[in-house]
Scaffold this motif. Structure first.
Motif, short mmCIF file in Angstrom:
data_model
loop_
_atom_site.label_atom_id
_atom_site.label_comp_id
_atom_site.label_asym_id
_atom_site.label_seq_id
_atom_site.Cartn_x
_atom_site.Cartn_y
_atom_site.Cartn_z
N ARG A 11 0.83 -1.21 0.00
CA ARG A 11 0.00 0.00 0.00
C ARG A 11 0.86 1.27 0.00
NH1 ARG A 11 -5.19 -0.12 -1.67
NH2 ARG A 11 -6.40 -1.77 -0.70
N ALA A 12 2.01 1.19 0.67
CA ALA A 12 2.91 2.35 0.75
C ALA A 12 3.82 2.46 -0.48
CB ALA A 12 3.76 2.25 2.01
N GLN A 13 3.67 1.50 -1.42
CA GLN A 13 4.45 1.48 -2.67
C GLN A 13 5.96 1.43 -2.41
OE1 GLN A 13 2.99 4.84 -5.00
NE2 GLN A 13 1.18 3.70 -5.61
N GLU A 14 6.34 0.67 -1.37
CA GLU A 14 7.75 0.48 -1.06
C GLU A 14 8.34 -0.61 -1.96
OE1 GLU A 14 9.68 2.17 0.79
OE2 GLU A 14 8.26 3.42 1.93
N MET A 15 9.58 -0.42 -2.37
CA MET A 15 10.22 -1.37 -3.29
C MET A 15 10.31 -2.78 -2.71
SD MET A 15 13.22 0.68 -5.32
CE MET A 15 13.92 1.50 -3.90
N ILE A 16 10.44 -2.86 -1.38
CA ILE A 16 10.59 -4.18 -0.76
C ILE A 16 9.36 -5.05 -1.02
CG2 ILE A 16 9.65 -3.59 1.53
CD1 ILE A 16 11.89 -5.34 2.73
N SER A 17 8.22 -4.44 -1.27
CA SER A 17 7.01 -5.21 -1.56
C SER A 17 7.20 -6.09 -2.79
CB SER A 17 5.83 -4.26 -1.76
OG SER A 17 4.71 -4.96 -2.27
N GLY A 18 7.59 -5.47 -3.91
CA GLY A 18 7.81 -6.24 -5.13
C GLY A 18 8.91 -7.27 -4.98
N MET A 19 9.96 -6.93 -4.20
CA MET A 19 11.06 -7.86 -3.98
C MET A 19 10.61 -9.11 -3.23
SD MET A 19 13.72 -4.84 -2.93
CE MET A 19 14.99 -5.87 -2.24
N LEU A 20 9.89 -8.91 -2.13
CA LEU A 20 9.47 -10.05 -1.31
C LEU A 20 8.41 -10.89 -2.00
CD1 LEU A 20 9.39 -8.40 2.23
CD2 LEU A 20 10.99 -10.16 1.44
N LEU A 21 7.43 -10.24 -2.63
CA LEU A 21 6.34 -10.99 -3.26
C LEU A 21 6.83 -11.74 -4.51
CD1 LEU A 21 3.32 -8.56 -2.82
CD2 LEU A 21 4.11 -10.39 -1.31
N THR A 22 7.75 -11.12 -5.26
CA THR A 22 8.33 -11.81 -6.41
C THR A 22 9.13 -13.02 -5.94
OG1 THR A 22 8.43 -9.78 -7.72
CG2 THR A 22 9.90 -11.58 -8.38
N TRP A 23 9.93 -12.85 -4.91
CA TRP A 23 10.72 -13.98 -4.38
C TRP A 23 9.77 -15.11 -3.98
CZ3 TRP A 23 15.94 -13.05 -1.59
CH2 TRP A 23 16.56 -14.27 -1.33
N HIS A 24 8.71 -14.78 -3.27
CA HIS A 24 7.77 -15.82 -2.86
C HIS A 24 7.19 -16.54 -4.08
CE1 HIS A 24 4.45 -18.00 -1.04
NE2 HIS A 24 3.75 -17.56 -2.07
N ASN A 25 6.71 -15.78 -5.06
CA ASN A 25 6.08 -16.40 -6.23
C ASN A 25 7.06 -17.31 -6.98
OD1 ASN A 25 3.56 -15.29 -5.83
ND2 ASN A 25 3.85 -13.59 -7.27
N LEU A 26 8.29 -16.83 -7.20
CA LEU A 26 9.28 -17.66 -7.89
C LEU A 26 9.62 -18.90 -7.07
CD1 LEU A 26 11.66 -14.90 -9.30
CD2 LEU A 26 10.13 -16.37 -10.61
N HIS A 27 9.72 -18.75 -5.76
CA HIS A 27 9.98 -19.89 -4.87
C HIS A 27 8.84 -20.91 -5.00
CE1 HIS A 27 11.43 -21.75 -1.01
NE2 HIS A 27 10.17 -22.12 -0.96
N TYR A 28 7.61 -20.45 -4.99
CA TYR A 28 6.48 -21.36 -5.09
C TYR A 28 6.46 -22.09 -6.44
CZ TYR A 28 1.70 -23.10 -5.47
OH TYR A 28 0.62 -23.91 -5.66
#
Length: 374
Positions: free
Chosen positions: A321-338
């Motif tokens: 919601r705060a549009q912080e870069m760490i959001s895309g980093m963590l969620l992308t890592w999770h998706n690729l891991h899955y």
């Protein structure tokens, strides 16, 4: 070290194998994260490797326009340039020309088009695509082809497929002999069984190191794609890898492997991660939804990725919601891991002859839906 493919086991039509290259082995079934412009967006190369990826995909169209294939070659090739020393597959550029470029003109020779970046004029042909991919230094090179959008008239699909087969022959000739590198042909033919078979026969007559199934996941829907995959992989050689281009969602991937596909790629896990869509074993979670704002639980308690191991849904909701870069980093890592977890699960299941049971469990878990709100 020579290149090649070895099939290690089979369960139904699902295959377990390994593609050997001088830069390392690729375990199949394999999912290839997409590194469009020499990077998997929001990820370090070391992080991509930690998810379990053996190979990345690079985009010829994007890299030829920026920074330029000659520049990449001068700087030591794509592997060194992007700090990924394992195998890389590059697409031919054909799909992006058709979908992204402006004012394109298709002839027997190739495609002239204007760059979507600055409007500059370029020409891609089978010969120039092979040269660009040679300069990039990719381990697996794709033939130059035309990928028509579906639905389309049968006559247009047939005409396009036969043009792609002539381009495949020119790609093969232009590729030449390159020890340590592989060239894949691309089957076309839309949803027409006889055209798919004709395309496969033409490619086998030319002879390739691997074979892709192109022209799917372009708007035809999952049922139509699976109908095509019920027969298309069987037209291709048993002793070569089979690559379904541009797929897909988790259930698309599982359905493709069930039907004999060995390799896939898609921007979905990284693109979805940047837009707050998260794939879990219990289905899709939209982290932007307000229900997560006070939730101290992880996205997926069974997942060992950094997003699930160290952060709550509440935090992930906040940084998105705060549009912080760490959001895309963590969620992308999770998706690729899955996605890589799915591939590892299928490889183990095929090796042990329990793919049907694994698939049933996969669908049953996803049907449960996300954990209830607090």
């Amino acid at each position: 070290m020579t290149t090649g493919f070895e099939k290690l086991a089979q369960d139904g039509a699902a295959r377990l194998g390994v593609i050997r290259t001088p830069r390392g082995e690729v375990r199949t079934p394999a999912f290839m994260p997409v590194g469009t412009a020499a990077t998997v967006k929001a990820m370090l190369p070391e992080s991509v490797r930690e998810t379990g990826a053996d190979i990345l995909l690079g985009n010829t169209y994007h890299l030829m326009l920026r920074p330029g294939a000659e520049r990449v070659a001068r700087l030591g090739g794509l592997h060194k340039f992007m700090n990924w020393e394992r195998p890389i597959l590059t697409d031919s550029g054909g799909f992006q020309v058709m979908s992204l470029a402006g004012l394109r003109k298709l002839t027997e020779e190739g495609v002239t088009f204007k760059s979507h970046i600055d409007g500059s004029k370029h020409m891609l042909s089978p010969e120039s695509s092979m040269e660009i991919q040679r300069l990039l230094g990719s381990d697996i090179v794709m033939c130059f082809d035309e990928c028509p959008a579906l639905p389309a008239e049968r006559e247009a699909i047939a005409r396009s497929m036969r043009l792609s087969m002539r381009w495949a022959e020119r790609s093969r000739a232009a590729f030449g002999v390159r020890p340590g590198h592989m060239l894949f042909g691309i089957m076309q033919g839309g949803l027409e069984r006889d055209l798919r078979e004709e395309s496969a026969e033409a490619l086998k007559a030319i002879g390739f190191d691997g074979y892709a199934i192109g022209g799917l996941a372009v708007g035809e829907g999952q049922a139509a794609m699976f109908d095509c995959l019920d027969y298309a992989p069987g037209f291709l050689p048993e002793d070569k890898p089979r690559y379904l281009m541009g797929v897909g969602k988790p259930d698309d991937i599982v359905g493709a492997v069930k039907r004999g596909v060995d390799m896939m790629d898609c921007v979905l896990p990284s693109r979805s991660g940047r837009t707050g869509q998260v794939f879990t074993r219990r289905g899709v979670v939209n982290i932007k939804n307000a229900r997560h704002a006070d939730d101290p639980r992880p996205l997926d308690e069974a997942c060992s990725c950094p997003a699930c191991r160290s952060y709550s849904r509440a935090y992930l909701h906040h940084v998105f919601r705060a549009q912080e870069m760490i959001s895309g980093m963590l969620l992308t890592w999770h998706n690729l891991h899955y996605f890589q977890e799915i591939m590892q699960g299928m490889r183990a299941a095929i090796a042990e002859g329990r793919f049907a049971a694994w698939e049933a469990m996969f669908h049953a878990q996803r049907a449960e839906g996300d954990i209830p709100p607090l």
